[in-house]
Design a protein around this motif. Structure first.
Motif, PDB file in Angstrom:
ATOM      1  N   UNK A  54       0.736  -1.312   0.007  1.00 22.82           N
ATOM      2  CA  UNK A  54       0.094   0.041   0.176  1.00 22.82           C
ATOM      3  C   UNK A  54       0.719   1.346  -0.002  1.00 22.82           C
ATOM      4  N   UNK A  55       1.968   1.206   0.341  1.00 23.15           N
ATOM      5  CA  UNK A  55       2.816   2.402   0.648  1.00 23.15           C
ATOM      6  C   UNK A  55       4.275   1.950   0.775  1.00 23.15           C
ATOM      7  N   UNK A  56       5.239   3.038   0.412  1.00 18.29           N
ATOM      8  CA  UNK A  56       6.593   2.920   0.671  1.00 18.29           C
ATOM      9  C   UNK A  56       6.868   2.798   1.968  1.00 18.29           C
ATOM     10  N   UNK A  57       7.735   1.920   2.338  1.00 21.39           N
ATOM     11  CA  UNK A  57       8.412   1.997   3.915  1.00 21.39           C
ATOM     12  C   UNK A  57      10.020   1.872   3.758  1.00 21.39           C
ATOM     13  N   UNK A  58      10.438   2.826   5.095  1.00 24.30           N
ATOM     14  CA  UNK A  58      11.814   2.722   5.128  1.00 24.30           C
ATOM     15  C   UNK A  58      12.378   2.586   6.409  1.00 24.30           C
ATOM     16  N   UNK A  59      13.473   1.843   6.611  1.00 21.86           N
ATOM     17  CA  UNK A  59      14.024   1.556   8.117  1.00 21.86           C
ATOM     18  C   UNK A  59      15.270   2.504   8.099  1.00 21.86           C
ATOM     19  N   UNK A  60      15.358   3.299   8.991  1.00 22.46           N
ATOM     20  CA  UNK A  60      16.452   4.203   9.148  1.00 22.46           C
ATOM     21  C   UNK A  60      16.538   4.353  10.523  1.00 22.46           C
ATOM     22  N   UNK A  61      17.831   4.193  11.156  1.00 21.92           N
ATOM     23  CA  UNK A  61      18.465   4.396  12.327  1.00 21.92           C
ATOM     24  C   UNK A  61      17.342   3.764  13.501  1.00 21.92           C
ATOM     25  N   UNK A  62      16.898   2.454  12.863  1.00 23.95           N
ATOM     26  CA  UNK A  62      15.878   1.643  13.730  1.00 23.95           C
ATOM     27  C   UNK A  62      14.403   1.960  13.621  1.00 23.95           C
ATOM     28  N   UNK A  63      14.109   2.989  12.904  1.00 30.95           N
ATOM     29  CA  UNK A  63      12.712   3.677  12.987  1.00 30.95           C
ATOM     30  C   UNK A  63      12.132   3.148  11.808  1.00 30.95           C
ATOM     31  N   UNK A  65       9.436   3.968   9.009  1.00 34.31           N
ATOM     32  CA  UNK A  65       8.709   5.060   8.406  1.00 34.31           C
ATOM     33  C   UNK A  65       7.869   4.545   7.147  1.00 34.31           C
ATOM     34  N   UNK A  66       6.907   5.308   6.771  1.00 35.91           N
ATOM     35  CA  UNK A  66       6.189   5.103   5.690  1.00 35.91           C
ATOM     36  C   UNK A  66       5.432   6.354   4.951  1.00 35.91           C
ATOM     37  N   UNK A  67       5.321   6.334   3.536  1.00 39.49           N
ATOM     38  CA  UNK A  67       4.727   7.468   3.075  1.00 39.49           C
ATOM     39  C   UNK A  67       5.671   8.561   2.866  1.00 39.49           C
ATOM     40  N   UNK A  68       5.293   9.615   2.801  1.00 38.63           N
ATOM     41  CA  UNK A  68       6.292  10.918   2.619  1.00 38.63           C
ATOM     42  C   UNK A  68       7.166  10.901   3.624  1.00 38.63           C
ATOM     43  N   UNK A  69       7.142  10.668   4.850  1.00 36.53           N
ATOM     44  CA  UNK A  69       8.177  10.610   5.744  1.00 36.53           C
ATOM     45  C   UNK A  69       9.252   9.581   5.304  1.00 36.53           C
ATOM     46  N   UNK A  70       8.777   8.616   4.772  1.00 33.85           N
ATOM     47  CA  UNK A  70       9.869   7.398   4.188  1.00 33.85           C
ATOM     48  C   UNK A  70      10.347   7.960   3.138  1.00 33.85           C
ATOM     49  N   UNK A  71       9.752   8.672   2.169  1.00 35.20           N
ATOM     50  CA  UNK A  71      10.399   9.331   1.004  1.00 35.20           C
ATOM     51  C   UNK A  71      11.436  10.386   1.311  1.00 35.20           C
ATOM     52  N   UNK A  72      11.150  11.041   2.329  1.00 32.10           N
ATOM     53  CA  UNK A  72      11.898  12.181   2.890  1.00 32.10           C
ATOM     54  C   UNK A  72      13.537  11.598   3.428  1.00 32.10           C
TER      55      UNK A  72
END
Length: 124
Positions: A54-63, A65-72
């Motif tokens: 349903x949306x992009x997910x990013x794992x950064x420094x153990x956090x 994130x999904x959506x625009x915060x993940x893209x950022x």
């Protein structure tokens, strides 16, 4: 804590695959600590494959994130895209970017994903 940023995306989506391919190429050219996982890795992320589609997910420094915060986070890692991360963080732009992604782009891409998945299961 690791410096790497992991990206979970829908490899079966042509738009997603094209966009992530561009980011991957840039990351390789710059030797950046970016790793890319497709939906088959969703459970290792603690995300259902359905939610991951349903949306992009990013794992950064153990956090996670999904959506625009993940893209950022992703854009901030890529030298030529940092300006987009900064732009979408501006107080007036951020809610508009989130609404655009959450209510228009992500649902459109997800519906297309569901159609592709349904077509796979149709008898030939």
């Amino acid at each position: 804590m690791t410096d790497e940023t992991r990206v979970l995306y829908n490899e079966t989506c042509p738009v997603c695959r094209f966009e992530i391919g561009h980011y991957r190429k840039a990351a390789l050219a710059e030797d950046l600590p970016l790793l890319f996982d497709d939906l088959t890795q969703a459970s290792a992320w603690g995300v259902s494959p359905e939610a991951a589609a349903k949306r992009l997910h990013v794992m950064h420094q153990g956090q996670l994130l999904s959506g625009i915060p993940a893209f950022q986070i992703l854009w901030a890692q890529l030298p030529r895209w940092r300006w987009v991360a900064r732009l979408t963080a501006l107080p007036l732009i951020h809610p508009l970017a989130c609404a655009f992604y959450d209510h228009l782009m992500a649902p459109i891409l997800y519906r297309a994903h569901k159609r592709r998945e349904s077509a796979k299961h149709l008898p030939q």
